[in-house]
Scaffold this active site. Structure first.
Site, short mmCIF file in Angstrom:
data_model
loop_
_atom_site.label_atom_id
_atom_site.label_comp_id
_atom_site.label_asym_id
_atom_site.label_seq_id
_atom_site.Cartn_x
_atom_site.Cartn_y
_atom_site.Cartn_z
N HIS A 137 9.39 -3.45 3.59
CA HIS A 137 8.90 -3.64 2.13
C HIS A 137 10.00 -4.27 1.20
O HIS A 137 9.83 -4.92 0.26
CB HIS A 137 8.28 -2.29 1.68
CG HIS A 137 7.07 -2.21 2.29
ND1 HIS A 137 6.89 -1.08 2.80
CD2 HIS A 137 5.72 -2.81 2.19
CE1 HIS A 137 5.45 -0.94 3.55
NE2 HIS A 137 4.94 -1.84 3.10
N MET A 192 0.70 -1.24 -0.07
CA MET A 192 0.11 -0.07 0.00
C MET A 192 0.75 1.25 0.06
O MET A 192 0.59 2.25 0.33
CB MET A 192 -1.04 0.00 1.22
CG MET A 192 -2.18 -1.11 1.13
SD MET A 192 -3.58 -0.86 2.00
CE MET A 192 -3.07 -0.56 3.52
#
Length: 301
Positions: free
Chosen positions: A37, A30
């Site tokens: 990430h 997102m």
């Protein structure tokens, strides 16, 4: 690195890679990317020739409008980080592209049981929103493998079951939680913390380690452990949201057959809802039914 906003253009490029025999790995995000990430991206690189990353703030999985509105959006910085990791394809759709007829008319995907227990019980529809968007993204990208963080423990369990139940030929890889130097689990929501809140935030991980130590020490009075842990969080200025101690494999109440427990924790600090989890080996005396576990969430407030 190529960036696509249109579904059709992304599909055509992926088809080209597949015709060349390339293996595709997918990392759905997102945005507001951090080292956690990027660890997923690096893990994806180990398993495929082409890495695809999506950046999409999914409105269907937010149960509070303020949480959706406050979610950090840092697209330019995200693209720079992904370029630094030599990601081949980035998908940046709008909500209108993913939900062209709106949320109300969208076909839904829901994993029964897992989606409505624990965090799902207090956030109705959240995991349905996750499962629906991940299914759509899987259908768009058609990956061979997809990487998800273990920080979202229940979400990972749901995606694994969904993939199996719907006969998706996709390997799901869980990647261990990446932490800051002080133990705080990396999260996009950490950016919502003030300086003072950021200094207090590691208490969540420290309290989780205390719970783990208590369980490894043989304690099985889980309700009392949860109450003590909640007090520790409150003393540091955090507002306990949920604390669960469950079977790590089934997410059901720990029983005589359980060999590992998972500690699932969440707490509010300022505008941020922080989450964390830890798997712990159970000693023999702890493998018994804990009748009070079903009221853990209520007791943690």
């Amino acid at each position: 690195m190529q960036t696509f906003a249109e579904i059709s253009a992304l599909r055509e490029q992926i088809k080209t890679f597949k015709r060349e025999g390339r293996r595709i790995a997918f990392v759905p995000t997102m945005g507001n990317l951090h080292e956690g990430h990027l660890t997923l991206v690096r893990k994806a690189r180990e398993h495929a020739d082409i890495v695809v990353v999506s950046i999409f703030v999914n409105p269907m999985q937010f149960d509070r409008a303020d949480d959706l509105n406050n979610y950090p959006r840092t697209l330019e910085d995200d693209l720079s980080k992904l370029n630094g990791e030599a990601v081949e394809l980035v998908f940046t759709p709008t909500p209108e592209m993913i939900y062209p007829e709106g949320l109300d008319k969208q076909t839904l995907v829901e994993v029964p049981g897992l989606s409505t227990m624990l965090e799902g019980a207090s956030r109705p529809g959240h995991f349905r929103g996750v499962a629906t968007v991940v299914t759509k993204l899987f259908n768009i990208v058609q990956p061979d493998v997809a990487c998800f963080g273990e920080k979202d423990f229940q979400q990972l369990a749901i995606i694994r079951k969904m993939t199996t139940d719907l006969a998706m030929d996709i390997e799901i890889i869980g990647v261990p939680t990446v932490r800051e130097m002080d133990g705080l689990a990396m999260s996009s929501r950490n950016g919502l913390l003030t300086i003072d809140e950021r200094q207090r935030a590691p208490v969540l991980a420290r309290t989780m380690r205390w719970i783990s130590s208590a369980i490894r020490g043989g304690r099985d009075d889980f309700a009392s452990i949860i109450e003590d842990a909640s007090d520790q969080l409150r003393a540091a200025g955090l507002h306990p949201d949920e604390i669960f101690i469950r079977d790590a494999r089934t997410l059901q109440v720990v029983n005589a057959e359980s060999t590992q427990a998972v500690i699932l924790m969440s707490a509010f600090l300022g505008k941020a809802r922080l989450i964390d989890n830890q798997v712990v080996e159970l000693v023999k005396d702890s493998k018994e039914e804990v009748d009070s576990a079903e009221s853990e969430s209520e007791n943690s407030h």
